[in-house]
Design a protein around this motif. Sequence first.
Motif, PDB file in Angstrom:
ATOM      1  N   LYS A 195       9.888  -6.735 -21.407  1.00 32.84           N
ATOM      2  CA  LYS A 195       8.871  -5.948 -20.708  1.00 32.84           C
ATOM      3  C   LYS A 195       9.262  -5.728 -19.248  1.00 32.84           C
ATOM      4  N   LEU A 196       9.791  -6.763 -18.614  1.00 34.83           N
ATOM      5  CA  LEU A 196      10.216  -6.622 -17.214  1.00 34.83           C
ATOM      6  C   LEU A 196      11.337  -5.600 -17.088  1.00 34.83           C
ATOM      7  N   ASP A 197      12.257  -5.620 -18.032  1.00 33.01           N
ATOM      8  CA  ASP A 197      13.343  -4.631 -18.024  1.00 33.01           C
ATOM      9  C   ASP A 197      12.782  -3.210 -18.130  1.00 33.01           C
ATOM     10  N   GLU A 198      11.774  -3.024 -18.986  1.00 35.27           N
ATOM     11  CA  GLU A 198      11.156  -1.718 -19.149  1.00 35.27           C
ATOM     12  C   GLU A 198      10.432  -1.287 -17.875  1.00 35.27           C
ATOM     13  N   PHE A 222       0.685   8.785 -13.297  1.00 33.95           N
ATOM     14  CA  PHE A 222       0.423   7.814 -14.361  1.00 33.95           C
ATOM     15  C   PHE A 222       1.336   6.601 -14.208  1.00 33.95           C
ATOM     16  N   ALA A 223       2.628   6.861 -13.974  1.00 35.16           N
ATOM     17  CA  ALA A 223       3.589   5.764 -13.815  1.00 35.16           C
ATOM     18  C   ALA A 223       3.242   4.901 -12.603  1.00 35.16           C
ATOM     19  N   SER A 224       2.842   5.536 -11.505  1.00 37.02           N
ATOM     20  CA  SER A 224       2.489   4.790 -10.297  1.00 37.02           C
ATOM     21  C   SER A 224       1.284   3.889 -10.544  1.00 37.02           C
ATOM     22  N   ASP A 225       0.315   4.390 -11.308  1.00 36.00           N
ATOM     23  CA  ASP A 225      -0.858   3.568 -11.653  1.00 36.00           C
ATOM     24  C   ASP A 225      -0.443   2.340 -12.464  1.00 36.00           C
ATOM     25  N   LEU A 226       0.452   2.537 -13.425  1.00 34.61           N
ATOM     26  CA  LEU A 226       0.918   1.416 -14.239  1.00 34.61           C
ATOM     27  C   LEU A 226       1.670   0.395 -13.386  1.00 34.61           C
ATOM     28  N   ILE A 227       2.516   0.897 -12.507  1.00 27.03           N
ATOM     29  CA  ILE A 227       3.294   0.003 -11.640  1.00 27.03           C
ATOM     30  C   ILE A 227       2.381  -0.768 -10.695  1.00 27.03           C
ATOM     31  N   ASN A 228       1.400  -0.076 -10.108  1.00 29.69           N
ATOM     32  CA  ASN A 228       0.468  -0.740  -9.189  1.00 29.69           C
ATOM     33  C   ASN A 228      -0.361  -1.798  -9.903  1.00 29.69           C
ATOM     34  N   THR A 229      -0.793  -1.486 -11.116  1.00 29.30           N
ATOM     35  CA  THR A 229      -1.561  -2.460 -11.907  1.00 29.30           C
ATOM     36  C   THR A 229      -0.720  -3.701 -12.185  1.00 29.30           C
ATOM     37  N   PHE A 230       0.528  -3.478 -12.532  1.00 24.20           N
ATOM     38  CA  PHE A 230       1.440  -4.595 -12.803  1.00 24.20           C
ATOM     39  C   PHE A 230       1.697  -5.420 -11.541  1.00 24.20           C
ATOM     40  N   ASN A 231       1.928  -4.727 -10.416  1.00 25.80           N
ATOM     41  CA  ASN A 231       2.262  -5.427  -9.166  1.00 25.80           C
ATOM     42  C   ASN A 231       1.098  -6.219  -8.583  1.00 25.80           C
ATOM     43  N   THR A 232      -0.116  -5.800  -8.886  1.00 22.32           N
ATOM     44  CA  THR A 232      -1.286  -6.514  -8.360  1.00 22.32           C
ATOM     45  C   THR A 232      -1.699  -7.685  -9.252  1.00 22.32           C
TER      46      THR A 232
END
Length: 220
Positions: free
Chosen positions: A14-17, A35-45
């Motif tokens: 998952k981290l690689d993806e 959409f990608a930025s939202d996913l990344i921000n959710t993951f980073n928070t």
Amino acid sequence: MLDYDTEMELYATKLDEMVRLMGAVAKMKSGDQRFASDLINTFNTGHALSVKQWEWVSKLADRVEDLEPVYGDFDAIRVMFQIAGEHIKFPKIRLVASDDRFVQLNFYPDTKTIKVFVDGWQGHGYRKYAGEIVDNVIHPYSADRMTEAVKSVIQELSLDPMGVAKAMAQKLGVCSFCGQRLSDPESKGRGYGPVCADHYGFAWGKNHWAKLEKDAKLKA
């Protein structure tokens, strides 16, 4: 009981993806970028992503890897669509891929984006969104819709717009632009009738494609 080794391997995947997605954001079209930025921000928070969200992490990254620049140039086609927009609300070009899949390119006013749909020919069946052509790059929605055959006919159109439109019209027996059946011999020979010739900027009896390409370069 949890198998920690398996869980760690899954999380590493998952981290690689996620890393792959982060590296792909800059090449995405605007909607996918958000959409990608939202996913990344959710993951980073620190918020866990759902199974469906992780599927989209991979899907969005795959779309970027599947990007394909057009071999020719769609600027002249956009000019043609703009001319037709004065007469037609949503100008279109209808094609058929080598696998007999129907393809439709839609132009929307006030945008440079050309949307690609497959199936659902002439109101029969469900038309599916397959992707977009933005700045002479094909952005697929999914590989099962934007197939190699679909991309191939789009590439052929970019290289020889009028030649492909004519060939498609003669193969299908209908105009590539309006979808109406071609009746008289001259219309069949050209691949479009006098009404579409007027709407799309072709003088009947004279090919104005060179002029459209010249106009497109002047506006670029």
